[in-house]
Design an enzyme around this catalytic site. Structure first.
Site: not given
Ligand code: ASP
Length: 332
Positions: A80-81, A110, A131, A159
Site C-alpha cells: 500500500r505505501t 554492493k 522505508r 510511520h
Molecule cells: N503496513 C504497515 C506497516 O508497514 C503495517 C504492517 O506492516 O503490519 O507498518
C-alpha cells in the site's frame, strides 16, 4: 525579402515548477515524525486531501506536479505505501523512480550506504520516500539529502504518513476526533503505525484503550507521553473489555519480522481475531480499521459489515500522500 518568423517558446513558463520557498510551512521540508504536525498543519493536509479526492473523482488526474520526480526507496516489503505514493505522484502528473522491488537490484547489494544512496537519488529526484528497517534511518537520510525525505516507516519507529491517513479516516468516517473512544489492538510494541497514531492523538481529547498480550504492550516511553497528556487511558489483554464502547477499533498484525525469538512470535500470533460475533456486541456507529496487511486478525466475514473501514482507509492513503507531496514540493 525575408520574413521574420514568430518564435515558439521551447517551453511554457507556466509548466516550470515553482521555486521551493512558496511557503505553506511544508515546502522543502522532510516528513520524519508525526511530532511535526500540530492541529493547523493536520487540518491543512486534510483539507488538501479532500480536494485531491474531489479532483480524482471528477477528472482522475492533474498536472500539479508535472516536471517533478519522486524516488521511492524501499528496503522493506510494501504494497500500500509504495503503490499509493506512486499512484499519488502519477495522478498529479509527476514521475517516479521506483526502487521498491527490493534493494537487491540496486547498488545497496554492493554495500552502498544509505547516505550515499540518498545523495545519489537526489541528483535525479525532487523528493525521496524511504522505508527502512532501522529506527532513525529516515532522519539519517534527511541529514544527508538536500531534497525532502518522507519517512515511509523506519523499523519499529514511526510511520507518519500512515498515521495521517488513519486520523483522516477517523475524521472522515465519524465526523470528529475529539470525544472518541479509540481502542488499539494487537502488536502495540513493534507496530509503528500504532506508535505514530497514538502520538498524533495526544493532540485531541480522546480516550485510549490499549489491548495486547503482555509481551506486546505499548512501549513505556509512548505510554508516558499519553499519561503526561492527561488522556483517559487503560490497558487490557482482552478485546471483550473494549468492544462495546469503542468508536474506533484499530486492529494490527503481530510484526513477525521484529521478533528475534520466533517461538515467542508463535505464542502470540493468533491472540486476537475480530469476528462477526464480536462485532455484534459493538456499537452501530463505530469503525474497524487496520493498516494492513492482515494475517488473521480480522475474519473475512467482517468485510461486508459497513463498519469495516479498512479498504476505505487504503484509498484515503493515496489522497493524503497526494496532499503531502504537493505540500513538500511547494505546489500547495
Ligand atoms: N503496513 C504497515 C506497516 O508497514 C503495517 C504492517 O506492516 O503490519 O507498518
Amino acid at each position: 525579402m525575408s520574413t521574420l518568423k514568430t518564435l515558439t517558446p521551447l517551453f511554457n513558463l507556466d509548466d516550470v515548477p515553482a521555486p521551493r520557498h512558496t511557503g505553506n510551512g511544508f515546502t522543502g521540508q522532510d516528513v520524519i515524525s508525526v511530532s511535526q504536525f500540530d492541529r493547523p498543519r493536520l487540518d491543512y493536509i486534510f483539507t488538501r486531501a479532500r480536494e485531491m479526492r474531489a479532483m480524482v473523482k471528477r477528472v482522475g488526474a492533474s498536472d500539479l506536479l508535472k516536471g517533478f520526480v519522486l524516488a521511492c526507496l524501499f528496503y522493506e516489503p510494501s504494497t500500500r505505501t509504495s503503490a499509493s505514493f506512486i499512484a499519488a505522484m502519477e495522478r498529479l502528473g509527476g514521475s517516479v523512480i521506483p526502487i521498491t522491488q527490493g534493494v537487491q537490484f540496486s547498488s545497496v547489494s554492493k554495500g552502498e550506504t544509505l547516505a550515499d544512496t540518498v545523495r545519489t537519488l537526489e541528483q535525479y529526484a525532487d523528493v525521496i520516500v524511504l522505508r527502512h528497517p532501522e529506527i532513525g534511518s529516515a532522519q539519517l537520510a534527511a541529514d544527508y539529502a538536500s531534497v525532502p525525505v518522507i519517512n515511509a516507516g523506519d523499523g519499529a519507529g514511526e510511520h507518519p504518513t500512515q498515521a495521517l491517513l488513519d486520523l483522516f479516516t477517523i475524521q472522515d468516517e465519524l465526523g470528529t476526533i475529539d470525544g472518541l473512544k479509540i481502542a488499539m489492538v494487537g502488536d502495540l510494541r513493534y507496530g509503528r503505525t500504532v506508535h505514530s497514531l497514538t502520538k498524533l492523538l495526544l493532540q485531541y481529547k480522546v480516550s485510549l484503550r490499549f489491548v495486547s498480550p503482555e509481551i506486546l504492550r505499548l512501549p513505556l516511553t509512548i505510554m508516558n507521553e499519553v499519561i503526561d497528556a492527561g488522556l483517559d487511558v487503560r490497558e487490557t489483554h482482552d478485546v471483550a473489555d473494549v468492544i462495546e464502547n469503542a468508536d474506533v477499533l484499530y486492529v494490527t498484525r503481530v510484526q513477525k519480522e521484529r521478533f528475534s525469538d520466533l517461538a515467542q512470535y508463535e505464542e502470540v500470533k493468533d491472540h486476537y481475531e475480530i469476528t462477526p460475533e464480536l462485532m455484534a456486541r459493538a456499537k452501530q456507529k463505530m469503525i474497524v480499521m487496520h493498516p494492513l496487511p492482515r494475517v488473521g486478525e480480522i475474519h473475512y466475514a467482517v468485510d461486508a459489515d459497513p463498519r469495516a473501514a479498512y479498504f476505505r482507509q487504503v484509498q484515503n492513503g493515496m489522497y493524503i500522500r497526494m496532499a503531502l507531496l504537493a505540500a513538500v514540493l511547494g505546489r500547495a
